[in-house]
Design a protein around this motif. Structure first.
Motif, PDB file in Angstrom:
ATOM      1  N   GLY A 104       0.809  -1.214   0.000  1.00  0.00           N
ATOM      2  CA  GLY A 104       0.000   0.000   0.000  1.00  0.00           C
ATOM      3  C   GLY A 104       0.840   1.259   0.000  1.00  0.00           C
ATOM      4  N   GLN A 105       2.167   1.094   0.142  1.00  0.00           N
ATOM      5  CA  GLN A 105       3.085   2.232   0.142  1.00  0.00           C
ATOM      6  C   GLN A 105       4.203   1.997  -0.875  1.00  0.00           C
ATOM      7  N   TYR A 106       5.002   3.050  -1.081  1.00  0.00           N
ATOM      8  CA  TYR A 106       6.151   2.947  -1.982  1.00  0.00           C
ATOM      9  C   TYR A 106       7.153   4.040  -1.641  1.00  0.00           C
ATOM     10  N   ASN A 107       8.323   3.927  -2.185  1.00  0.00           N
ATOM     11  CA  ASN A 107       9.347   4.960  -2.064  1.00  0.00           C
ATOM     12  C   ASN A 107      10.210   4.920  -3.310  1.00  0.00           C
ATOM     13  N   ASN A 108      10.192   5.996  -4.073  1.00  0.00           N
ATOM     14  CA  ASN A 108      10.981   6.023  -5.305  1.00  0.00           C
ATOM     15  C   ASN A 108      12.253   6.862  -5.183  1.00  0.00           C
ATOM     16  N   ASP A 109      12.591   7.261  -3.950  1.00  0.00           N
ATOM     17  CA  ASP A 109      13.838   7.994  -3.694  1.00  0.00           C
ATOM     18  C   ASP A 109      14.652   7.256  -2.641  1.00  0.00           C
ATOM     19  N   THR A 110      15.950   7.492  -2.630  1.00  0.00           N
ATOM     20  CA  THR A 110      16.818   6.938  -1.596  1.00  0.00           C
ATOM     21  C   THR A 110      16.845   7.866  -0.383  1.00  0.00           C
ATOM     22  N   ARG A 116       5.641   6.676   1.076  1.00  0.00           N
ATOM     23  CA  ARG A 116       4.478   7.398   0.571  1.00  0.00           C
ATOM     24  C   ARG A 116       3.340   6.411   0.318  1.00  0.00           C
ATOM     25  N   GLU A 117       2.122   6.872   0.518  1.00  0.00           N
ATOM     26  CA  GLU A 117       0.970   6.026   0.231  1.00  0.00           C
ATOM     27  C   GLU A 117       0.654   6.058  -1.259  1.00  0.00           C
ATOM     28  N   CYS A 118       0.242   4.919  -1.772  1.00  0.00           N
ATOM     29  CA  CYS A 118      -0.178   4.855  -3.168  1.00  0.00           C
ATOM     30  C   CYS A 118      -1.382   5.778  -3.375  1.00  0.00           C
ATOM     31  N   GLU A 119      -1.370   6.478  -4.498  1.00  0.00           N
ATOM     32  CA  GLU A 119      -2.466   7.389  -4.812  1.00  0.00           C
ATOM     33  C   GLU A 119      -3.711   6.601  -5.218  1.00  0.00           C
ATOM     34  N   PRO A 120      -4.914   7.218  -5.096  1.00  0.00           N
ATOM     35  CA  PRO A 120      -6.117   6.556  -5.617  1.00  0.00           C
ATOM     36  C   PRO A 120      -5.930   6.177  -7.089  1.00  0.00           C
ATOM     37  N   GLY A 121      -6.426   5.007  -7.446  1.00  0.00           N
ATOM     38  CA  GLY A 121      -6.243   4.502  -8.805  1.00  0.00           C
ATOM     39  C   GLY A 121      -5.030   3.620  -8.957  1.00  0.00           C
ATOM     40  N   THR A 122      -4.212   3.526  -7.866  1.00  0.00           N
ATOM     41  CA  THR A 122      -3.009   2.692  -7.892  1.00  0.00           C
ATOM     42  C   THR A 122      -2.939   1.863  -6.612  1.00  0.00           C
ATOM     43  N   ILE A 123      -2.127   0.804  -6.657  1.00  0.00           N
ATOM     44  CA  ILE A 123      -1.950  -0.066  -5.486  1.00  0.00           C
ATOM     45  C   ILE A 123      -0.513  -0.569  -5.446  1.00  0.00           C
ATOM     46  N   SER A 124      -0.102  -1.113  -4.291  1.00  0.00           N
ATOM     47  CA  SER A 124       1.107  -1.934  -4.191  1.00  0.00           C
ATOM     48  C   SER A 124       0.760  -3.108  -3.292  1.00  0.00           C
ATOM     49  N   ASN A 125       0.995  -4.304  -3.774  1.00  0.00           N
ATOM     50  CA  ASN A 125       0.569  -5.497  -3.034  1.00  0.00           C
ATOM     51  C   ASN A 125       1.741  -6.299  -2.485  1.00  0.00           C
ATOM     52  N   ALA A 126       2.914  -5.666  -2.368  1.00  0.00           N
ATOM     53  CA  ALA A 126       4.078  -6.332  -1.791  1.00  0.00           C
ATOM     54  C   ALA A 126       4.887  -5.308  -1.012  1.00  0.00           C
ATOM     55  N   LYS A 146      -3.821   1.555  -0.676  1.00  0.00           N
ATOM     56  CA  LYS A 146      -4.504   0.268  -0.741  1.00  0.00           C
ATOM     57  C   LYS A 146      -3.634  -0.782  -1.436  1.00  0.00           C
ATOM     58  N   ILE A 147      -3.962  -2.052  -1.138  1.00  0.00           N
ATOM     59  CA  ILE A 147      -3.147  -3.157  -1.637  1.00  0.00           C
ATOM     60  C   ILE A 147      -3.827  -3.918  -2.774  1.00  0.00           C
TER      61      ILE A 147
END
Length: 302
Positions: A104-110, A116-126, A146-147
């Motif tokens: 449900g979250q991600y990080n695209n920077d080091t 960061r939480e996934c925006e509406p319309g997107t998910i992360s399930n791992a 959301k996942i």
């Protein structure tokens, strides 16, 4: 006291001189600076201590180690620097390890201190992802973090990626299953007069729908009928039957010696018959007379 030595509070004798903070005893009764990665915060002739995991010292003679800041980590002791957390992870101060971003979250920077939480319309399930994925066609997600995506319900659809809602099927269309990417047109003989429907309704007997995607059914015209539901076309009344009404489910029989050609709307005297003006009844043509079409006209001479 000799250089790099110091007396603790209350000490009076030469033997009370000990290695000062940041120093440890060495050869020839001398004190030497702690190496990088080590520290010592007491006045004593004891060795320097290793910096703990999550801390470091990058110069000699340190009285204490520095904490790895947020976004950094150090899993080893006696470290001289901290490592940078990679994408998909984060850390708080004094971290021995980086923490994976949860589903449900991600990080695209080091070197980040949070995910960061996934925006509406997107998910992360791992865990540990550097980006979120868009919901595929036939699904949506209207909340953050959301996942999984939500399938469009029957009666709705979504043809695009990464959407926050589904579209409703228009009248004349339907979707029978969850997760539809598009709506289907109602088949001939059926209709849908509302939005958001999962089924089309068959035309009742006496009505028909000749085309795909009908929003309503048409009444059979006079001279035609539909005896069952779901008719795509109406059937012409047989030549000895008729109907003058619209929306008919069956035709009526013509009176004796009458037929309804060519349109099935009205019965007139059949071939070889003419209407008796006095009785209004169709009678056979007299001897040496004939009539080869359906009408109430008089018979003609041969």
């Amino acid at each position: 006291c000799d250089e790099n030595k110091q007396v603790n509070v209350g000490g009076k004798k030469e033997e009370d001189c000990k290695c000062k903070k940041g120093y440890q005893p060495g050869t020839s009764n001398q004190c030497f600076q702690c190496e990088a990665g080590f520290y010592k915060n007491v006045i004593a002739d004891t060795p320097c201590d290793q910096c703990e995991a999550g801390k470091f010292s990058n110069s000699v003679g340190q009285e204490q180690c520095s904490s790895c800041r947020s976004g950094k980590y150090q899993p080893n002791t006696s470290a001289t620097r901290c490592e940078t957390c990679s994408v998909g992870t984060f850390s708080h101060p004094n971290a021995a390890n980086c923490t994976l971003c949860r589903p449900g979250q991600y990080n695209n920077d080091t070197a980040q201190d949070s995910c960061r939480e996934c925006e509406p319309g997107t998910i992360s399930n791992a865990s540990g992802l550097s980006s979120c994925v868009s919901c595929p066609p036939g699904s949506y997600q209207n909340q953050r973090g959301k996942i999984e995506c939500i399938y469009c319900l029957p009666g709705s659809y979504q043809p695009e990626h990464g959407k926050t809602s589904c579209r409703l099927c228009a009248p004349g269309n339907f979707s029978a299953h969850s997760g539809s990417k598009q709506c289907d047109l109602c088949a001939e003989g059926s209709f849908a007069n509302v939005v958001n429907t999962s089924t089309c309704t068959k035309c009742v007997a006496g009505k028909y729908a000749p085309s795909l995607g009908a929003r309503s059914c048409l009444e059979c015209q006079a001279g035609k009928f539909a005896s069952t539901s779901g008719a795509q076309v109406c059937t012409q009344c047989p030549r000895l039957h008729f109907t003058v009404a619209t929306g008919t489910t069956q035709c009526q029989s013509c009176p004796l010696h009458q037929a309804s050609e060519p349109d099935g709307k009205e019965c007139k005297c059949d071939l070889g018959h003419t209407k008796d003006p006095a009785t209004g009844v169709c009678e056979p043509c007299a001897k040496n007379l004939y009539k080869d079409f359906v009408s109430d006209d008089a018979c003609e001479e041969c």
